[in-house]
Design an enzyme around this catalytic site. Structure first.
Site, mmCIF file in Angstrom:
data_model
loop_
_atom_site.group_PDB
_atom_site.id
_atom_site.type_symbol
_atom_site.label_atom_id
_atom_site.label_comp_id
_atom_site.label_asym_id
_atom_site.label_seq_id
_atom_site.Cartn_x
_atom_site.Cartn_y
_atom_site.Cartn_z
ATOM 1 N N ASN A 17 64.407 -6.803 30.875
ATOM 2 C CA ASN A 17 63.752 -6.942 29.552
ATOM 3 C C ASN A 17 64.841 -6.585 28.527
ATOM 4 O OD1 ASN A 17 60.818 -5.274 28.074
ATOM 5 N ND2 ASN A 17 61.822 -7.159 27.468
ATOM 6 N N GLN A 49 63.102 -7.332 22.566
ATOM 7 C CA GLN A 49 62.654 -6.331 21.589
ATOM 8 C C GLN A 49 63.844 -5.629 20.950
ATOM 9 O OE1 GLN A 49 60.696 -6.384 24.651
ATOM 10 N NE2 GLN A 49 59.301 -7.654 23.419
ATOM 11 N N ASN A 69 59.561 -7.688 18.045
ATOM 12 C CA ASN A 69 59.725 -8.740 19.046
ATOM 13 C C ASN A 69 60.739 -9.776 18.572
ATOM 14 O OD1 ASN A 69 57.715 -8.043 21.101
ATOM 15 N ND2 ASN A 69 56.211 -8.369 19.473
ATOM 16 N N CYS A 78 56.385 -0.450 23.584
ATOM 17 C CA CYS A 78 57.318 -1.211 24.423
ATOM 18 C C CYS A 78 57.826 -0.241 25.488
ATOM 19 C CB CYS A 78 58.487 -1.778 23.621
ATOM 20 S SG CYS A 78 59.687 -2.642 24.677
ATOM 21 N N ASN A 170 49.423 -1.614 22.328
ATOM 22 C CA ASN A 170 49.596 -3.049 22.064
ATOM 23 C C ASN A 170 48.635 -3.814 22.966
ATOM 24 O OD1 ASN A 170 50.920 -2.436 24.463
ATOM 25 N ND2 ASN A 170 52.624 -3.830 24.110
ATOM 26 N N ASN A 203 49.572 -9.886 24.705
ATOM 27 C CA ASN A 203 50.494 -10.054 25.823
ATOM 28 C C ASN A 203 49.665 -10.520 27.013
ATOM 29 O OD1 ASN A 203 53.087 -8.665 24.716
ATOM 30 N ND2 ASN A 203 51.422 -7.247 24.220
ATOM 31 N N GLU A 221 54.973 -12.440 26.992
ATOM 32 C CA GLU A 221 54.840 -11.397 25.975
ATOM 33 C C GLU A 221 54.540 -11.972 24.590
ATOM 34 O OE1 GLU A 221 57.394 -8.118 25.521
ATOM 35 O OE2 GLU A 221 58.043 -8.077 27.620
ATOM 36 N N ARG A 222 53.636 -11.314 23.908
ATOM 37 C CA ARG A 222 53.384 -11.623 22.492
ATOM 38 C C ARG A 222 54.709 -11.530 21.728
ATOM 39 N NH1 ARG A 222 49.935 -7.490 18.730
ATOM 40 N NH2 ARG A 222 51.556 -6.104 19.562
ATOM 41 N N GLY A 231 56.949 -3.249 30.394
ATOM 42 C CA GLY A 231 56.500 -1.922 30.826
ATOM 43 C C GLY A 231 55.048 -1.655 30.452
ATOM 44 N N SER A 232 54.690 -1.961 29.203
ATOM 45 C CA SER A 232 53.298 -1.730 28.793
ATOM 46 C C SER A 232 52.372 -2.688 29.530
ATOM 47 C CB SER A 232 53.147 -1.884 27.278
ATOM 48 O OG SER A 232 53.614 -3.166 26.863
ATOM 49 N N GLY A 233 52.891 -3.876 29.878
ATOM 50 C CA GLY A 233 52.096 -4.820 30.668
ATOM 51 C C GLY A 233 51.830 -4.296 32.070
HETATM 52 N N1 LIG Z 1 55.685 -7.959 23.240
HETATM 53 C C1 LIG Z 1 54.988 -6.663 23.151
HETATM 54 C C2 LIG Z 1 55.984 -5.518 22.858
HETATM 55 C C3 LIG Z 1 56.962 -5.272 23.987
HETATM 56 C C4 LIG Z 1 56.314 -4.987 25.300
HETATM 57 C C5 LIG Z 1 57.237 -4.953 26.526
HETATM 58 N N2 LIG Z 1 58.568 -5.456 26.362
HETATM 59 C C6 LIG Z 1 57.222 -3.598 27.194
HETATM 60 O O1 LIG Z 1 58.201 -3.245 27.881
HETATM 61 O O2 LIG Z 1 56.187 -2.900 27.074
HETATM 62 C C7 LIG Z 1 53.938 -6.726 22.038
HETATM 63 O O3 LIG Z 1 54.115 -7.499 21.086
HETATM 64 O O4 LIG Z 1 52.955 -5.979 22.153
#
Ligand SMILES: N[C@H](CCC[C@H](N)C(=O)O)C(=O)O
Length: 293
Positions: A17, A49, A69, A78, A170, A203, A221-222, A231-233
């Protein structure tokens, strides 16, 4: 002269990422969405990001971090980028303090305690998942465990049903499928990201639960498109899987770029994400980058 011109940046990644880290602490500068887009669009400067450090806002925290983003849109979380910022603030000769093994970051999504486990491996407490429909947010209420029906065109796109909806600061929609690589994510990702049920977009994850402690994940990803890791995903997918009794509260999440270990801690409901970071290079933002911003 643009306030970002000539500023040093770190080019890092979290499981592929692509993360750029910029330190604006000690200044009153704030990067605009147009400036973030301009950096991402410049040759050799693409990021998924941009993580921008600012002076702390809350007592007991070490920095406030804005997250942009590729398309310039700001995000509240993120996970991979937060691990990269933790590395920078502990190990980078100019941004960091090598004596630190823990620190607390703050984003629009909340407080993020981070701990250095080894040179390049960090655990971040991503906080509690937000699960109410209006916290994700969704445009209307949905049944909180079975998810909601979501159909998209064009006709040849697979009909996807009942995603889990989770916010880690997010918005995430998690579709449980047999094989995430069977779907044309390039086609369905943007349709789902921009579906009217997601007033702030979302996302989009395709998750396959291979075992109670193993999830395979792909993410559109959004604001960034398909990334090698999210990571958040990964946190959202684990939470959605636990709520459907598909998985244990701790599992390995395998993304195209590698594995994260995610735990939805029973004691306090916080989600812990553990994984590596990599420093690729450092550089300086050229003034010409901002000519059109
Ligand atoms: N695209 C995501 C932010 C980055 C998430 C991702 N890169 C991570 O590692 O959590 C959003 O707009 O909510």
């Amino acid at each position: 002269m643009n306030a970002l011109a000539h500023r040093r940046f770190l080019r890092m990644n979290g499981l592929g990422n692509e993360i750029t880290v910029l330190d604006l602490r000690g200044t009153k500068s704030v990067a605009s969405e147009a400036e973030a887009r301009a950096i991402a669009a410049a040759p050799g400067m693409h990021f998924d990001q941009l993580m921008v450090l600012h002076d702390p806002r809350t007592p007991g925290t070490d920095a406030f971090v804005r997250i942009y983003n590729t398309d310039g849109s700001e995000a509240g979380a993120c996970g991979n980028g937060t691990r990269c910022v933790a590395w920078a603030m502990m190990a980078d000769p100019e941004m960091g303090d090598p004596a630190r093994k823990t620190l607390t970051l703050e984003t629009k999504g909340g407080l993020l305690p981070a701990r250095r486990l080894s040179d390049l491996v960090f655990t971040v407490d991503m906080g509690k998942p937000r699960l109410a429909w209006d916290e994700i947010p969704l445009a209307e209420p949905f049944h909180d465990t079975s998810g909601f029906e979501l159909q998209i065109g064009p006709i040849d796109a697979p009909v996807l049903h009942t995603p889990g909806a989770v916010s880690m600061g997010n918005p995430h929609a998690v579709f449980f499928v047999d094989d995430p690589y069977r779907f044309n994510l390039e086609q369905i990702g943007p349709l789902l990201e921009n579906h009217p049920i997601f007033p702030d977009r979302a996302n989009i994850s395709l998750a396959a639960v291979k075992a109670p402690d193993h999830i395979v994940l792909r993410v559109w990803e959004r604001g960034a498109g398909i990334t090698r890791a999210c990571g958040s995903g990964a946190c959202a997918a684990l939470v959605a899987a636990v709520r459907r009794e598909f998985s244990d509260r701790k599992a390995t999440v395998s993304l195209p770029g590698g594995d994260l270990v995610i735990e939805w801690r029973e004691s306090d409901g916080h989600v812990l994400m553990t994984g590596p970071v990599e420093l690729e290079r450092e550089g300086v933002l050229e003034p010409a980058l901002f000519a059109a911003a």
